[in-house]
Design an enzyme around this catalytic site. Structure first.
Site, PDB file in Angstrom:
ATOM      1  N   GLY A  75       0.794  -1.220   0.000  1.00  0.00           N
ATOM      2  CA  GLY A  75       0.000   0.000   0.000  1.00  0.00           C
ATOM      3  C   GLY A  75       0.825   1.267   0.000  1.00  0.00           C
ATOM      4  N   GLU A  89       6.022  -5.165   1.780  1.00  0.00           N
ATOM      5  CA  GLU A  89       5.651  -5.660   0.453  1.00  0.00           C
ATOM      6  C   GLU A  89       5.367  -4.481  -0.482  1.00  0.00           C
ATOM      7  OE1 GLU A  89       2.255  -8.178   1.112  1.00  0.00           O
ATOM      8  OE2 GLU A  89       3.065  -8.892   3.012  1.00  0.00           O
ATOM      9  N   PRO A  90       6.403  -3.727  -0.863  1.00  0.00           N
ATOM     10  CA  PRO A  90       6.189  -2.486  -1.628  1.00  0.00           C
ATOM     11  C   PRO A  90       5.983  -2.725  -3.123  1.00  0.00           C
ATOM     12  CG  PRO A  90       8.512  -2.778  -1.208  1.00  0.00           C
ATOM     13  CD  PRO A  90       7.824  -3.935  -0.532  1.00  0.00           C
ATOM     14  N   CYS A 135     -15.051  -6.996 -29.303  1.00  0.00           N
ATOM     15  CA  CYS A 135     -16.424  -6.795 -29.778  1.00  0.00           C
ATOM     16  C   CYS A 135     -17.382  -6.389 -28.665  1.00  0.00           C
ATOM     17  CB  CYS A 135     -16.932  -8.078 -30.434  1.00  0.00           C
ATOM     18  SG  CYS A 135     -15.969  -8.613 -31.857  1.00  0.00           S
TER      19      CYS A 135
END
Length: 336
Positions: free
Chosen positions: A144, A178-179, A267
């Site tokens: 975060g 946890e970057p 599509c």
């Protein structure tokens, strides 16, 4: 896990940080000696007891809920800190080795103080664990970390102060993080090519027209070779990308701009990248660039309608390359 292990990373350096895991994946972690993993509920503890009882565990707690974030994660993962003692008692009864706490404040936090509040909650759980006979020595502060909303420096200062207060060196706690987004979001740009165009109405807008003035009077629809089922899936999956800016690689010198829609190649009618934007008239073959497309873009591409995933090309300028590899000799291939 196998992807990281294949890169030569030691199993002891890997955290299996998903709190709700397949039992078969827990068994695989045991086979490859990835023994550090997270949990946030009693059922997960029982699964781990059956499949990998010698593992080391991190209790994932909810982040504080009184802060605004673009992507909340506490609604899916993490136990409330007030429930931590009950879970730890279950782990103790099952004779499982809980060694620390993890949290993730969510993506796109607008106030860096959310990290300080999460560290305070983690410190409380550490104290409760010690009273129950556990020896906690790992704190995972999650991810975060911002790349745009607030500066990384602001977050780092708040987090450092909180860690010094609640986890001073004498506690001998290993701090992990946890970057992910911070490392990759601004590292990649996405380039698309106009593959088709059509005129929707004759109204021409002047340079002074605002976006509000162009609504309902779009002139051109442009179709490009990537869309929301590819790299632009981030428009739906990641709120941080909701305001993309198109940059023309070779902009025309014409002062006239037109209300425009930019569509993806599939599509499906929801495959729209930009709505009611003011652009000069583009031609088939023109190239558009979108910056800061390294997070939740190509990683979520599906290949829907048979449209292939975009090709990734890596570029490094001479000056940066020489700083990274001062003894390496540049060749024509490496320059490309």
């Amino acid at each position: 896990m196998s992807a990281v292990l294949d890169m030569g990373v030691e199993p002891s350096r890997i955290v299996y940080a998903h709190t709700c895991k397949l039992t078969s994946d827990i068994r695989y972690a045991a086979q490859v000696n990835v023994d550090l993993m997270t949990f946030d509920n009693q059922e997960e503890l029982r699964k781990i007891k059956a499949a990998f009882p010698s593992s080391r565990l991190l209790l994932r707690i909810d982040p504080p809920s009184n802060f605004k974030v673009l992507h909340e994660l506490g609604n899916k993962f993490g136990c409330h800190p007030l429930d931590a003692s009950s879970l730890l008692r279950t782990a103790r009864d099952l004779r499982l080795n809980v060694v620390g706490v993890s949290f993730h404040v969510g993506c796109g936090a607008e106030n860096p103080e959310i990290f300080a509040a999460a560290v305070r909650s983690a410190a409380t759980v550490f104290d409760e664990a010690q009273a129950l006979g556990f020896h906690f020595h790992i704190l995972d502060v999650g991810g975060g970390f911002p790349s745009s909303l607030v500066s990384f420096g602001q977050v780092a200062e708040v987090l450092r102060t909180a860690l010094d207060l609640h986890f001073p060196d004498k506690r001998k706690v290993r701090i992990m993080a946890e970057p992910g987004r911070y490392l990759v979001e601004t590292a990649f740009s996405l380039t698309v090519t106009v593959i088709a165009k059509r005129r929707a109405s004759p109204r021409v807008a002047s340079n002074d027209d605002s976006m509000e003035g162009s609504k309902g009077g779009e002139v051109f629809g442009y179709y490009v070779n990537d869309g929301v089922f590819g790299s632009f899936n981030c428009l739906y999956a990641d709120m941080a990308h909701q305001f993309l800016e198109a940059r023309l690689v070779n902009p025309t010198k014409s002062p006239e701009k037109y209300g425009s829609n930019v569509w993806g190649p599939t599509c499906d009618g929801i495959d729209k990248i930009l709505s009611d934007v003011m652009l000069p008239e583009l031609q088939v073959g023109d190239v558009i660039n979108f910056e800061d497309m390294g997070a939740y873009s190509l990683s979520t591409a599906s290949g829907f309608n048979g449209i292939p995933r975009p090709l990734v090309l890596y570029h490094c300028c001479d000056t940066v390359w020489k700083k990274l590899f001062p003894t390496d000799t540049l060749t024509e291939d490496s320059e490309q």
